[in-house]
Design an enzyme around this catalytic site. Sequence first.
Site, PDB file in Angstrom:
ATOM      1  N   GLY A  11       0.826  -1.210   0.000  1.00  0.00           N
ATOM      2  CA  GLY A  11       0.000   0.000   0.000  1.00  0.00           C
ATOM      3  C   GLY A  11       0.857   1.256   0.000  1.00  0.00           C
ATOM      4  O   GLY A  11       2.097   1.192  -0.067  1.00  0.00           O
ATOM      5  N   ASP A  32       0.966  -8.686   2.176  1.00  0.00           N
ATOM      6  CA  ASP A  32      -0.194  -7.958   1.644  1.00  0.00           C
ATOM      7  C   ASP A  32      -1.123  -8.969   0.972  1.00  0.00           C
ATOM      8  O   ASP A  32      -0.667 -10.017   0.536  1.00  0.00           O
ATOM      9  CB  ASP A  32       0.259  -6.896   0.607  1.00  0.00           C
ATOM     10  CG  ASP A  32      -0.688  -5.708   0.560  1.00  0.00           C
ATOM     11  OD1 ASP A  32      -1.865  -5.911   0.219  1.00  0.00           O
ATOM     12  OD2 ASP A  32      -0.259  -4.587   0.873  1.00  0.00           O
ATOM     13  N   SER A  76      -4.861  -2.303   5.914  1.00  0.00           N
ATOM     14  CA  SER A  76      -6.252  -1.856   6.067  1.00  0.00           C
ATOM     15  C   SER A  76      -6.642  -0.993   4.871  1.00  0.00           C
ATOM     16  O   SER A  76      -5.828  -0.194   4.406  1.00  0.00           O
ATOM     17  CB  SER A  76      -6.429  -1.001   7.325  1.00  0.00           C
ATOM     18  OG  SER A  76      -7.772  -0.538   7.398  1.00  0.00           O
ATOM     19  N   ALA A 115      -1.069   0.856  13.170  1.00  0.00           N
ATOM     20  CA  ALA A 115      -1.460   2.097  12.498  1.00  0.00           C
ATOM     21  C   ALA A 115      -2.885   2.442  12.896  1.00  0.00           C
ATOM     22  O   ALA A 115      -3.839   1.832  12.440  1.00  0.00           O
ATOM     23  CB  ALA A 115      -1.370   1.904  10.982  1.00  0.00           C
ATOM     24  N   TYR A 146     -14.650   1.442   9.642  1.00  0.00           N
ATOM     25  CA  TYR A 146     -13.219   1.771   9.772  1.00  0.00           C
ATOM     26  C   TYR A 146     -12.942   2.327  11.169  1.00  0.00           C
ATOM     27  O   TYR A 146     -12.055   1.857  11.879  1.00  0.00           O
ATOM     28  CB  TYR A 146     -12.850   2.803   8.709  1.00  0.00           C
ATOM     29  CG  TYR A 146     -11.390   3.199   8.667  1.00  0.00           C
ATOM     30  CD1 TYR A 146     -10.405   2.275   8.365  1.00  0.00           C
ATOM     31  CD2 TYR A 146     -11.006   4.527   8.886  1.00  0.00           C
ATOM     32  CE1 TYR A 146      -9.065   2.652   8.298  1.00  0.00           C
ATOM     33  CE2 TYR A 146      -9.679   4.914   8.808  1.00  0.00           C
ATOM     34  CZ  TYR A 146      -8.707   3.977   8.514  1.00  0.00           C
ATOM     35  OH  TYR A 146      -7.401   4.353   8.441  1.00  0.00           O
ATOM     36  N   THR A 176      -2.424  11.894   5.113  1.00  0.00           N
ATOM     37  CA  THR A 176      -1.059  11.863   4.582  1.00  0.00           C
ATOM     38  C   THR A 176      -1.125  11.688   3.073  1.00  0.00           C
ATOM     39  O   THR A 176      -2.021  11.015   2.570  1.00  0.00           O
ATOM     40  CB  THR A 176      -0.277  10.708   5.241  1.00  0.00           C
ATOM     41  OG1 THR A 176      -0.271  10.909   6.647  1.00  0.00           O
ATOM     42  CG2 THR A 176       1.163  10.642   4.752  1.00  0.00           C
TER      43      THR A 176
END
Length: 328
Positions: A11, A32, A76, A115, A146, A176
């Site tokens: 990701g 992943d 995620s 995270a 989420y 970000t």
Amino acid sequence: MKRILITGAAGFLGSHLCDRFIKEGFHVIAMDNLITGDLKNIEHLFKLENFEYYHHDVTKFVHVPGKLDYILHFASPASPIDYLKIPIQTLKVGALGTHNLLGLAKEKNARILIASTSEIYGDPLVHPQTEEYYGNVNTIGPRGVYDEAKRFQESITMAYHRFHGLETRIVRIFNTYGPRMRLNDGRVIPAFMGQALRGEDLTVFGDGSQTRSFCYVDDEIEGIYRLLMSDYELPVNIGNPHEITIRDFAEEIIKLTGTTQKVIYKDLPQDDPMQRQPDISKAKEILGWEPKVGREEGMRKTFEYFKTLSQEELERTEHRDFTQRNKK
Ligand code: UDP
């Protein structure tokens, strides 16, 4: 050689973390399942001896042979458009996936950093957001899958820390951006830049008075690295406090890209937070960290990246309006 497992490695943030830990001389084990990740983000690392890749879904039992010193759990979906498309996977990776990785960390005696996100603050009633703020989340809204998964993730991480004495770190990541963002992930930066490149109007949701504070990826990675290496066990906000309204941001993108298109207004998605700005006093004090890259420089570098994408890719990732689905 220190060995680190990075989940969500293909990701946006995961791939930049792979680069950073390779540069620091680690043996990097990347994992992943490519639901939202893309191998093109890490293919340049495949030739290295100290890099290996496992195609695996971390919601299933995770096995990694050999010793592990660190785990970074970054797997995620991370954009509103993804939560709508794959809500169950979003819940599972934050909950079951985190449980599996905490179990692995315990087994390997590894330090684990998870995270987390500014989304745990929901549509915040406190501004800017400090780590002490408990948040304002709609559990059953479209973002709930989420937000609640990430809130559970923080709880189970602290439980493993307190009950099993596991070395844990929690980073709360604010918006970000940078190279390798997915052009079609629905987030505002790839959306606006993609629209500018395709010669489409820029879609501002709502009246654009909502605010965000955008952090350049290199700064974010530096903050995460410092947190992992620190001895601080409570959550830390890592983000750029320089706040802007989405309307003003659209104007900045028009200037930067030189597009002749205009701004058009669409419905505001449900539960879209009205304001977001990290209080980074903790990161400054504990990690000696603060962002260095301004929005102008960061956006320029990001636009350079999007410009390298092929016309075919730009067309394939034509902007999707998901505000209608949000209303269901
Ligand atoms: N947004 C927008 N136009 C778009 C995509 C997003 O105006 O084409 C808005 C969105 O409603 C939100 C802000 O930009 O208020 C940031 O959205 P993003 O999905 O990037 O991040 P998040 O809402 O998760 O902070």
